[in-house]
Design a protein around this motif. Structure first.
Motif, PDB file in Angstrom:
ATOM      1  N   ALA A  24       6.271  15.685  -1.870  1.00  0.00           N
ATOM      2  CA  ALA A  24       5.344  15.359  -0.898  1.00  0.00           C
ATOM      3  C   ALA A  24       4.255  16.382  -0.772  1.00  0.00           C
ATOM      4  CB  ALA A  24       5.939  15.291   0.657  1.00  0.00           C
ATOM      5  N   GLN A  25       4.582  17.729  -0.878  1.00  0.00           N
ATOM      6  CA  GLN A  25       3.599  18.710  -0.873  1.00  0.00           C
ATOM      7  C   GLN A  25       2.423  18.696  -2.035  1.00  0.00           C
ATOM      8  OE1 GLN A  25       6.046  22.294  -0.913  1.00  0.00           O
ATOM      9  NE2 GLN A  25       5.926  22.808   1.339  1.00  0.00           N
ATOM     10  N   ARG A  26       2.784  18.647  -3.146  1.00  0.00           N
ATOM     11  CA  ARG A  26       2.080  18.313  -4.325  1.00  0.00           C
ATOM     12  C   ARG A  26       1.292  17.061  -4.030  1.00  0.00           C
ATOM     13  NH1 ARG A  26       6.843  19.743  -7.033  1.00  0.00           N
ATOM     14  NH2 ARG A  26       7.565  17.615  -7.443  1.00  0.00           N
ATOM     15  N   ILE A  27       1.720  16.012  -3.629  1.00  0.00           N
ATOM     16  CA  ILE A  27       0.679  14.762  -3.341  1.00  0.00           C
ATOM     17  C   ILE A  27      -0.149  15.163  -2.404  1.00  0.00           C
ATOM     18  CG2 ILE A  27       1.019  12.268  -2.373  1.00  0.00           C
ATOM     19  CD1 ILE A  27       3.540  12.133  -3.865  1.00  0.00           C
ATOM     20  N   ALA A  28       0.220  15.826  -1.341  1.00  0.00           N
ATOM     21  CA  ALA A  28      -0.773  16.091  -0.227  1.00  0.00           C
ATOM     22  C   ALA A  28      -1.722  16.774  -0.494  1.00  0.00           C
ATOM     23  CB  ALA A  28      -0.002  16.715   0.780  1.00  0.00           C
ATOM     24  N   LEU A  29      -1.533  17.866  -1.503  1.00  0.00           N
ATOM     25  CA  LEU A  29      -2.383  18.892  -2.207  1.00  0.00           C
ATOM     26  C   LEU A  29      -3.477  17.987  -2.809  1.00  0.00           C
ATOM     27  CD1 LEU A  29      -0.401  21.966  -2.850  1.00  0.00           C
ATOM     28  CD2 LEU A  29      -2.397  21.887  -0.947  1.00  0.00           C
ATOM     29  N   PHE A  30      -2.942  17.271  -3.730  1.00  0.00           N
ATOM     30  CA  PHE A  30      -3.825  16.696  -4.709  1.00  0.00           C
ATOM     31  C   PHE A  30      -4.694  15.505  -3.815  1.00  0.00           C
ATOM     32  CE2 PHE A  30      -4.447  12.197  -6.528  1.00  0.00           C
ATOM     33  CZ  PHE A  30      -5.131  12.582  -7.814  1.00  0.00           C
ATOM     34  N   LEU A  31      -4.160  14.923  -2.895  1.00  0.00           N
ATOM     35  CA  LEU A  31      -5.162  14.213  -2.031  1.00  0.00           C
ATOM     36  C   LEU A  31      -5.965  14.926  -1.122  1.00  0.00           C
ATOM     37  CD1 LEU A  31      -2.448  11.778  -0.339  1.00  0.00           C
ATOM     38  CD2 LEU A  31      -4.119  11.094  -2.274  1.00  0.00           C
ATOM     39  N   LEU A  32      -5.654  16.281  -0.736  1.00  0.00           N
ATOM     40  CA  LEU A  32      -6.642  17.030  -0.062  1.00  0.00           C
ATOM     41  C   LEU A  32      -7.594  17.655  -0.696  1.00  0.00           C
ATOM     42  CD1 LEU A  32      -4.230  18.063   2.685  1.00  0.00           C
ATOM     43  CD2 LEU A  32      -5.964  16.682   3.042  1.00  0.00           C
ATOM     44  N   LYS A  33      -7.241  18.084  -1.896  1.00  0.00           N
ATOM     45  CA  LYS A  33      -8.435  18.751  -2.821  1.00  0.00           C
ATOM     46  C   LYS A  33      -9.803  18.020  -3.115  1.00  0.00           C
ATOM     47  CE  LYS A  33      -5.107  21.412  -5.946  1.00  0.00           C
ATOM     48  NZ  LYS A  33      -4.802  21.556  -7.307  1.00  0.00           N
ATOM     49  N   ASN A  34      -9.560  16.829  -3.291  1.00  0.00           N
ATOM     50  CA  ASN A  34     -10.803  16.020  -3.345  1.00  0.00           C
ATOM     51  C   ASN A  34     -10.715  14.717  -2.480  1.00  0.00           C
ATOM     52  OD1 ASN A  34     -13.209  14.736  -4.007  1.00  0.00           O
ATOM     53  ND2 ASN A  34     -12.981  14.932  -6.299  1.00  0.00           N
ATOM     54  N   LYS A  35     -10.848  14.917  -1.102  1.00  0.00           N
ATOM     55  CA  LYS A  35     -10.790  14.000  -0.123  1.00  0.00           C
ATOM     56  C   LYS A  35     -11.391  12.490  -0.447  1.00  0.00           C
ATOM     57  CE  LYS A  35     -10.848  16.922   3.459  1.00  0.00           C
ATOM     58  NZ  LYS A  35     -10.852  17.212   5.079  1.00  0.00           N
ATOM     59  N   ASP A  36     -12.858  12.788  -0.818  1.00  0.00           N
ATOM     60  CA  ASP A  36     -13.519  11.457  -0.995  1.00  0.00           C
ATOM     61  C   ASP A  36     -13.218  10.789  -2.208  1.00  0.00           C
ATOM     62  OD1 ASP A  36     -15.176  12.280   1.208  1.00  0.00           O
ATOM     63  OD2 ASP A  36     -16.773  13.518  -0.239  1.00  0.00           O
ATOM     64  N   LYS A  37     -12.842  11.298  -3.018  1.00  0.00           N
ATOM     65  CA  LYS A  37     -12.329  10.901  -4.383  1.00  0.00           C
ATOM     66  C   LYS A  37     -10.952  10.506  -4.327  1.00  0.00           C
ATOM     67  CE  LYS A  37     -11.500  11.483  -9.306  1.00  0.00           C
ATOM     68  NZ  LYS A  37     -11.517  12.630 -10.317  1.00  0.00           N
ATOM     69  N   ASN A  38     -10.015  10.982  -3.490  1.00  0.00           N
ATOM     70  CA  ASN A  38      -8.403  10.834  -3.735  1.00  0.00           C
ATOM     71  C   ASN A  38      -7.992  10.120  -2.301  1.00  0.00           C
ATOM     72  OD1 ASN A  38      -8.272  12.041  -6.151  1.00  0.00           O
ATOM     73  ND2 ASN A  38      -8.098  13.994  -5.326  1.00  0.00           N
ATOM     74  N   LEU A  39      -8.343  10.833  -1.384  1.00  0.00           N
ATOM     75  CA  LEU A  39      -7.764  10.460   0.223  1.00  0.00           C
ATOM     76  C   LEU A  39      -8.329   9.201   0.547  1.00  0.00           C
ATOM     77  CD1 LEU A  39      -5.630  11.326   2.141  1.00  0.00           C
ATOM     78  CD2 LEU A  39      -7.267  12.799   3.145  1.00  0.00           C
ATOM     79  N   LEU A  40      -9.616   9.219   0.487  1.00  0.00           N
ATOM     80  CA  LEU A  40     -10.308   7.862   1.212  1.00  0.00           C
ATOM     81  C   LEU A  40     -10.259   6.734   0.660  1.00  0.00           C
ATOM     82  CD1 LEU A  40     -12.409   7.285   3.588  1.00  0.00           C
ATOM     83  CD2 LEU A  40     -14.399   7.584   1.831  1.00  0.00           C
ATOM     84  N   PRO A  41     -10.199   6.593  -0.766  1.00  0.00           N
ATOM     85  CA  PRO A  41      -9.439   5.309  -1.316  1.00  0.00           C
ATOM     86  C   PRO A  41      -8.337   4.817  -0.982  1.00  0.00           C
ATOM     87  CG  PRO A  41     -10.826   6.426  -2.942  1.00  0.00           C
ATOM     88  CD  PRO A  41     -10.733   7.409  -1.820  1.00  0.00           C
ATOM     89  N   LEU A  42      -7.279   5.780  -0.836  1.00  0.00           N
ATOM     90  CA  LEU A  42      -5.929   5.548  -0.471  1.00  0.00           C
ATOM     91  C   LEU A  42      -5.939   4.935   1.143  1.00  0.00           C
ATOM     92  CD1 LEU A  42      -2.874   5.541  -0.918  1.00  0.00           C
ATOM     93  CD2 LEU A  42      -2.938   7.820  -0.438  1.00  0.00           C
ATOM     94  N   ILE A  43      -6.773   5.528   1.994  1.00  0.00           N
ATOM     95  CA  ILE A  43      -6.939   5.185   3.240  1.00  0.00           C
ATOM     96  C   ILE A  43      -7.484   3.721   3.362  1.00  0.00           C
ATOM     97  CG2 ILE A  43      -8.096   5.800   5.502  1.00  0.00           C
ATOM     98  CD1 ILE A  43      -7.983   8.533   4.887  1.00  0.00           C
ATOM     99  N   GLU A  44      -8.225   3.400   2.722  1.00  0.00           N
ATOM    100  CA  GLU A  44      -8.874   2.232   2.489  1.00  0.00           C
ATOM    101  C   GLU A  44      -8.057   1.063   2.238  1.00  0.00           C
ATOM    102  OE1 GLU A  44     -12.673   2.782   0.339  1.00  0.00           O
ATOM    103  OE2 GLU A  44     -13.410   3.808   1.951  1.00  0.00           O
ATOM    104  N   SER A  45      -7.117   1.480   1.107  1.00  0.00           N
ATOM    105  CA  SER A  45      -6.141   0.608   0.523  1.00  0.00           C
ATOM    106  C   SER A  45      -5.154   0.432   1.490  1.00  0.00           C
ATOM    107  CB  SER A  45      -5.690   1.369  -0.867  1.00  0.00           C
ATOM    108  OG  SER A  45      -4.661   0.502  -1.238  1.00  0.00           O
ATOM    109  N   LEU A  46      -4.927   1.393   1.982  1.00  0.00           N
ATOM    110  CA  LEU A  46      -3.577   1.265   3.038  1.00  0.00           C
ATOM    111  C   LEU A  46      -4.117   0.475   4.215  1.00  0.00           C
ATOM    112  CD1 LEU A  46      -2.028   5.020   3.099  1.00  0.00           C
ATOM    113  CD2 LEU A  46      -1.045   2.710   2.346  1.00  0.00           C
TER     114      LEU A  46
END
Length: 170
Positions: A24-46
């Motif tokens: 979970a820590q690795r995934i969180a770091l991956f998502l937070l490293k580039n929020k616009d590219k990684n986190l935002l699309p996931l939020i939209e998909s969810l």
């Protein structure tokens, strides 16, 4: 004590099946490293999944329409119902592509230890569906665990009251 947003994200990710705290820590770091590219699309998909995906009132499958595409497909054999424990089991049958009937997803199996009884697996909904439709065959495709076999036995026992109903176990 309130968790920081990072700790809350890690805790929420670690609740997903098969993920521990380190993953979970690795995934969180991956998502937070580039929020616009990684986190935002996931939020939209969810959010889209939350808004659009529903459980089928007939079989328990998940889809964007209710009843689902399987239940409304006119080419399916409406006289046969395959009983499975989970949607992932239904997906497996569909991926193989051999079975062309309908389904009923129990959402689990009976378990006294976990407090899962006939109400939790929607057994009465299943029996009502058989009474409403011209069902000729039930295929019990439940796991070979003790819980799965117990569930198969209970369902088969409840189905004995229906005349001309063929019950098959995989």
């Amino acid at each position: 004590m309130e968790l920081s947003p990072i700790d809350k994200l890690i805790n929420d990710i670690s609740k997903l099946p098969g993920l521990g705290r380190r993953s979970a820590q690795r995934i969180a770091l991956f998502l937070l490293k580039n929020k616009d590219k990684n986190l935002l699309p996931l939020i939209e998909s969810l959010n889209l999944s939350f808004e659009k995906i529903v459980n089928c009132k007939n079989c328990g499958n998940i889809d964007t329409q209710n009843p689902c595409n399987i239940c409304t497909n006119s080419s399916r054999d409406k006289s046969t119902i395959c009983v499975v424990e989970d949607v992932s089991d239904l997906w497996t049958f569909e991926k193989v592509g051999i079975y062309k009937g309908l389904y009923f997803v129990l959402g689990g199996s009976l378990s006294a230890i976990q407090g899962i009884g006939t109400d939790e697996i929607k057994l009465q909904n299943f029996l009502d569906r058989i009474e409403r439709n011209n069902t000729k065959e039930i295929i019990l495709a439940l796991s070979t665990t003790m819980e799965g076999q117990t569930t198969s036995f209970v369902i088969a026992d409840k189905l004995e009251k229906f005349n001309n109903l063929n019950v098959t176990r995989l």
